[in-house]
Structures are given as structure tokens and as C-alpha cells.
Design an enzyme around this catalytic site. Structure first.
Site, PDB file in Angstrom:
ATOM      1  N   LYS A 104       6.559 -14.275  -0.782  1.00  0.00           N
ATOM      2  CA  LYS A 104       6.248 -12.930  -0.272  1.00  0.00           C
ATOM      3  C   LYS A 104       7.344 -12.531   0.698  1.00  0.00           C
ATOM      4  O   LYS A 104       8.001 -13.384   1.304  1.00  0.00           O
ATOM      5  CB  LYS A 104       4.894 -12.926   0.462  1.00  0.00           C
ATOM      6  CG  LYS A 104       4.240 -11.560   0.512  1.00  0.00           C
ATOM      7  CD  LYS A 104       3.525 -11.215  -0.781  1.00  0.00           C
ATOM      8  CE  LYS A 104       2.922  -9.837  -0.774  1.00  0.00           C
ATOM      9  NZ  LYS A 104       2.068  -9.601  -1.954  1.00  0.00           N
TER      10      LYS A 104
HETATM   11  P1  NAD Z   1      -0.457   1.106  -1.622  1.00  0.00           P
HETATM   12  O1  NAD Z   1       0.502   1.256  -0.509  1.00  0.00           O
HETATM   13  O2  NAD Z   1      -0.167   1.774  -2.910  1.00  0.00           O
HETATM   14  O3  NAD Z   1      -1.917   1.553  -1.155  1.00  0.00           O
HETATM   15  C1  NAD Z   1      -2.530   1.131   0.028  1.00  0.00           C
HETATM   16  C2  NAD Z   1      -3.609   2.165   0.332  1.00  0.00           C
HETATM   17  O4  NAD Z   1      -4.412   1.693   1.401  1.00  0.00           O
HETATM   18  C3  NAD Z   1      -3.040   3.518   0.767  1.00  0.00           C
HETATM   19  O5  NAD Z   1      -3.766   4.556   0.147  1.00  0.00           O
HETATM   20  C4  NAD Z   1      -3.307   3.535   2.275  1.00  0.00           C
HETATM   21  O6  NAD Z   1      -3.473   4.834   2.771  1.00  0.00           O
HETATM   22  C5  NAD Z   1      -4.607   2.756   2.321  1.00  0.00           C
HETATM   23  N1  NAD Z   1      -4.917   2.193   3.638  1.00  0.00           N
HETATM   24  C6  NAD Z   1      -4.083   1.605   4.535  1.00  0.00           C
HETATM   25  N2  NAD Z   1      -4.784   1.271   5.639  1.00  0.00           N
HETATM   26  C7  NAD Z   1      -6.063   1.653   5.413  1.00  0.00           C
HETATM   27  C8  NAD Z   1      -7.263   1.580   6.170  1.00  0.00           C
HETATM   28  N3  NAD Z   1      -7.274   1.031   7.388  1.00  0.00           N
HETATM   29  N4  NAD Z   1      -8.411   2.071   5.630  1.00  0.00           N
HETATM   30  C9  NAD Z   1      -8.426   2.618   4.398  1.00  0.00           C
HETATM   31  N5  NAD Z   1      -7.317   2.717   3.638  1.00  0.00           N
HETATM   32  C10 NAD Z   1      -6.164   2.240   4.139  1.00  0.00           C
HETATM   33  O7  NAD Z   1      -0.631  -0.464  -1.797  1.00  0.00           O
HETATM   34  P2  NAD Z   1      -1.202  -1.258  -3.051  1.00  0.00           P
HETATM   35  O8  NAD Z   1      -0.043  -1.760  -3.819  1.00  0.00           O
HETATM   36  O9  NAD Z   1      -2.272  -0.487  -3.712  1.00  0.00           O
HETATM   37  O10 NAD Z   1      -1.818  -2.527  -2.292  1.00  0.00           O
HETATM   38  C11 NAD Z   1      -3.132  -2.495  -1.733  1.00  0.00           C
HETATM   39  C12 NAD Z   1      -3.621  -3.914  -1.596  1.00  0.00           C
HETATM   40  O11 NAD Z   1      -3.598  -4.527  -2.883  1.00  0.00           O
HETATM   41  C13 NAD Z   1      -2.767  -4.814  -0.691  1.00  0.00           C
HETATM   42  O12 NAD Z   1      -3.596  -5.757  -0.058  1.00  0.00           O
HETATM   43  C14 NAD Z   1      -1.856  -5.512  -1.686  1.00  0.00           C
HETATM   44  O13 NAD Z   1      -1.349  -6.738  -1.173  1.00  0.00           O
HETATM   45  C15 NAD Z   1      -2.826  -5.702  -2.825  1.00  0.00           C
HETATM   46  N6  NAD Z   1      -2.183  -5.943  -4.098  1.00  0.00           N
HETATM   47  C16 NAD Z   1      -1.391  -5.006  -4.692  1.00  0.00           C
HETATM   48  C17 NAD Z   1      -0.783  -5.280  -5.907  1.00  0.00           C
HETATM   49  C18 NAD Z   1       0.071  -4.275  -6.627  1.00  0.00           C
HETATM   50  O14 NAD Z   1       0.544  -4.589  -7.728  1.00  0.00           O
HETATM   51  N7  NAD Z   1       0.257  -3.079  -6.117  1.00  0.00           N
HETATM   52  C19 NAD Z   1      -0.991  -6.526  -6.515  1.00  0.00           C
HETATM   53  C20 NAD Z   1      -1.824  -7.440  -5.907  1.00  0.00           C
HETATM   54  C21 NAD Z   1      -2.410  -7.141  -4.699  1.00  0.00           C
END
Ligand code: NAD
Length: 419
Positions: free
Chosen positions: A109
Site C-alpha cells: 500500500k
Molecule cells: P473514493 O475516494 O472514490 O470514495 C470515498 C467516498 O467516501 C467519497 O464519496 C467521500 O466523500 C466519502 N467519505 C469520506 N469520508 C467520509 C465520511 N466521514 N463519511 C461519509 N463518507 C465519507 O474511494 P473508494 O475507492 O470508493 O474507496 C472507499 C473505500 O473502499 C476505502 O476504504 C478503500 O480503501 C476501499 N476500497 C476501494 C477499492 C477500489 O477499487 N476503489 C478497492 C478496495 C477497497
């Protein structure tokens, strides 16, 4: 916004989860020593000329937790709250996650502590390129393959790929995944995490004999993972009753119009103010009356102080580490079925693996092939974890960790120690 102090340290959570699974499976102390801690930890200084002419120094990290089963694999996060401990935790979870879905990768990471929402595109590009140069000795298609995470996207990956390729003298697509299609990205990668969440929720509903059609669902975090999952639940006939992002939370007991909400979020950058919805307080979403709760934002969102309010029968962890160990115990005692992060959100890394395979072969697959392969991987992995859950009468999180840790343990035991 909750601070790190009030929410706990993600690396402590990762270690606690590891010990719980290792104890349940009776893992010997020597193997624990070999697989528990990160193999490599790099902290880098990232000076960037900002648009107003001054130089700002950012701090960045890249952690390789394990390369026992293959190259380290894991996203890069740009966020003000990125810390080394958070990156170490996320790298650790990536190791077990890749092993749970049985793909030949280890865990890594990266992250830069920055506030991308207050940076221009030029500043972001210069920061990304300088960060890439700084971590260059660690990354490569056979060594360590970054991908998007919170507040990074396919454009970020294109800058990383270009910077890496320029220093090597030729184009190397396989150094990152989550790239634009025109640079060797894979069809289906953008939706992969949300799609994987959807498949695991389908499996959980089957297992619990609970219809997905008509189920009420709340989604915390309407970004890549959360919005795609919400769209697929909506298409399957479920009602998305509440959604939140970092700026606000909204509710409609009859269900929100998700395609229109996605349009609004894309255009305006927030969900608050969506027609036919009422605003709710951010903490209310966790305890909203629903059947399925999907935390898809950041770590430590469901804690001991709010876990008791959860009404959902299923908690599907689209985010990494959204439930603290204390909260886990409360959810367990309430009979809540948790689909743990290392299983639930593994669709992203699975299609990243497909992207890397396609790049290495210079041969690209149709979207339908990718969806079919992804569905097979997610549903097989769910069944593998469920089997351990049922046989050992242990929570799904420990079951997933037993599966992942067991596969990594087997790899290090067979490889032995060099020299
Ligand atoms: P992203 O940046 O696209 O979305 C994150 C979202 O969370 C945004 O809409 C943001 O406004 C919202 N957010 C942030 N703080 C918040 C809060 N306190 N309350 C409510 N909403 C809040 O990111 P993503 O890629 O969708 O990732 C989200 C989660 O999923 C993370 O934990 C990431 O590690 C995990 N994840 C993502 C992927 C991927 O392929 N994108 C894969 C595995 C895990």
C-alpha cells in the site's frame, strides 16, 4: 470529522485481527514472526512547487507487507489523514485479501499525506510524479504494483505509469493497474470493487435466505466502491434508503433514485441537496433502519460507541477496516452477519490482477468475460470463507483471515528462509 486518537489506530486493529485468527488456527510462533510484520517500509519526502510559486513538502509512504505469494499489490491513497500506521495496516490487509481470493500477489500500500480537494490538477500531477520517482526503486510489474485508492484514480495511475516508463526508456503498462483503457487498463476495473461487493451480498442473502429484491440498504461513502455497489443493488430491485459522503448524508425511506444521484454527485461533487431526500446527521446513517449496511468510506466508522445502534442484518464492508474489533464483538452479539473487507471488497484487486495478466500478455478480454471471471472468483471465495465460518463456528472475519493467513503461511513455510 473524527480524529485518529478518538477512532483507534488501524495498524493495531490489523494486528489484533491477525492474532485472533492466528490463535484460532493454532499458528506456530515461528510462522507468525515470518508473516506478521511488513517486509519493507519506505518513507519519502515529496517536495512540490505549488501554483503560487512556493515549495510544499509532502510526506509519502510505500509499504510492502508481503511478497511471499507474488509481487506486492495495493493502492495509493491521497488523504490528509494518511499516516505510516494506516498504510502498514492497509498493506497487511492486502496480503490476506489477495490470498483469500487466491491470486498470485502479496500485499502493499502507499499514500501521501495531502489534501487533494484543495490542490490544482497541476499540483497533483507534480506531486504524483515526484512521489513515483521517490518510490521507484520498490515498484515494477514483477515487484510491486500500485493501484487507485481513496482520492486517486485512473489519471493518477497514468501519471505513475508515464513517470516509471520514462525512467526505464520504454512503456511499461504492468507497473500499475486501474489505468485508463487507452493505456492498457482493463474493462470492468472501475466498477470491480462495487461489483464484487454486490456478488458477496448476493451470496450472504442466499445463505441467510433473505431476498435482496426489496431489501433496504444504507451506503456510507458514495465514491467509487459505494456508488457502483449502490447502482447494482438498485438494478437488482433493492431500495437504497440512505447515502452519505464527506459533505453530508441523505435519506428517503422509499428509496433514492441512484442513477440520478450518481449524475448529481458527478456534476456537483456532493450528495446533499438531492431532490426527494431529507438530510440526516452523518452518525444517523449507521443506525438507520435497514437490512443491509454498506460502509464504503474509511476505517473505524463503526466503533464501540455506535455499533449498538446498527439495525442491519448484513454489514458489507466495502471499505477497508470500517469496523473496529470492539464494534465487531457488539455486531456479533446482535447476530449481525459481517462480510469482512478482505472478502467483500476484493473485487477491485481481482480485476487488477486480470488487468496485469492482460498487460503481460498484450491480449485484452471482453467486459462480459471479466464479469464472469470476477463473479466466479468472488462467489468461490465467499463459499470458502463460509465453510470455515460454519465448520469452526467462528465469525466471518476470523474465517476470512484464517483462509488468507493460512495460504500465506503455507507459502513462507515451503519457501523457507534465505539465506
Ligand atoms: P473514493 O475516494 O472514490 O470514495 C470515498 C467516498 O467516501 C467519497 O464519496 C467521500 O466523500 C466519502 N467519505 C469520506 N469520508 C467520509 C465520511 N466521514 N463519511 C461519509 N463518507 C465519507 O474511494 P473508494 O475507492 O470508493 O474507496 C472507499 C473505500 O473502499 C476505502 O476504504 C478503500 O480503501 C476501499 N476500497 C476501494 C477499492 C477500489 O477499487 N476503489 C478497492 C478496495 C477497497
Amino acid at each position: 470529522m473524527l480524529t485518529k486518537e478518538s477512532t483507534g489506530n488501524a495498524y493495531d486493529v490489523a494486528m489484533e485481527n491477525f492474532e485472533a485468527a492466528a490463535n484460532t488456527m493454532g499458528l506456530d510462533e515461528d510462522t507468525r514472526q515470518m508473516i506478521k510484520c511488513p517486509e519493507r517500509v519506505l518513507t519519502v519526502s515529496v517536495p512540490v512547487r505549488m501554483d503560487d510559486g512556493h515549495i510544499h513538502r509532502f510526506e509519502g509512504y510505500r509499504v510492502q507487507h508481503s511478497t511471499a505469494r507474488g509481487p506486492a499489490k495495493g493502492g495509493i491513497r491521497f488523504h490528509p489523514q494518511v499516516t505510516l500506521d494506516e498504510v502498514k495496516a492497509l498493506a497487511t490487509w492486502m496480503t490476506w485479501k489477495c490470498a483469500v481470493v487466491n491470486i498470485p500477489f502479496g500485499g502493499g500500500k502507499g499514500g501521501v499525506t495531502c489534501d487533494p480537494k484543495h490542490m490544482s490538477r497541476g499540483e497533483l500531477e507534480r506531486m504524483t510524479r515526484r512521489y513515483t520517482s521517490a518510490i521507484l526503486p520498490l515498484i515494477g510489474p514483477e515487484q510491486d504494483i500500485p493501484a487507485p485508492d481513496v482520492y486517486t484514480n485512473s489519471q493518477t495511475m497514468a501519471w505513475i505509469m508515464d513517470t516509471y516508463s520514462m525512467t526505464k526508456g520504454y512503456s511499461i503498462a504492468g507497473v500499475v493497474t486501474g489505468k485508463p483503457i487507452s493505456l492498457g487498463g482493463s474493462l470492468g476495473r472501475n466498477e470491480a470493487t462495487g461489483r464484487g461487493v454486490f456478488y458477496t451480498v448476493e451470496c450472504a442473502c442466499d445463505h441467510l435466505k433473505m431476498p435482496l429484491k426489496g431489501a433496504a440498504i444504507a451506503v456510507q461513502g458514495f465514491g467509487n466502491a459505494g456508488s457502483v455497489a449502490a447502482q447494482l443493488f438498485h438494478e437488482a430491485g433493492a431500495k437504497i434508503v440512505a447515502v452519505s459522503d464527506s459533505t453530508g448524508s441523505i435519506y428517503n425511506r422509499n428509496g433514492l433514485n441512484i442513477p440520478e444521484l450518481i449524475q448529481m454527485k458527478t456534476m456537483c461533487g456532493h450528495v446533499e441537496g438531492f431532490p426527494e431526500s431529507e438530510p440526516i446527521l452523518p452518525h444517523e446513517l449507521i443506525g438507520i433502519d435497514c437490512d443491509i449496511l454498506v460502509p464504503a468510506a474509511l476505517e473505524n466508522m463503526i466503533r464501540e460507541d455506535n455499533a449498538g445502534t446498527v439495525k442491519a442484518r448484513i454489514v458489507a464492508e466495502a471499505a477497508n477496516g470500517p469496523v473496529t474489533p470492539g464494534a465487531d464483538r457488539i455486531l456479533e452479539s446482535k447476530g449481525c452477519f459481517v462480510i469482512p473487507d478482505i472478502l467483500c471488497n476484493a473485487g477491485g484487486v481481482t480485476v487488477s490482477y486480470f488487468e496485469w495478466v492482460q498487460d503481460e500478455q498484450h491480449l485484452f478480454w471482453e467486459a462480459q468475460d471479466i464479469y464472469k471471471r470476477l463473479e466466479r472468483v468472488m462467489k468461490t471465495s465467499f463459499r470458502d470463507v463460509l465453510k470455515i465460518h460454519m465448520e469452526r463456528k467462528t465469525p466471518m472475519r476470523i474465517a476470512a483471515n484464517i483462509l488468507g493467513i493460512g495460504r500465506v503461511a503455507e507459502a513462507v513455510q515451503i519457501r523457507g528462509i534465505y539465506p
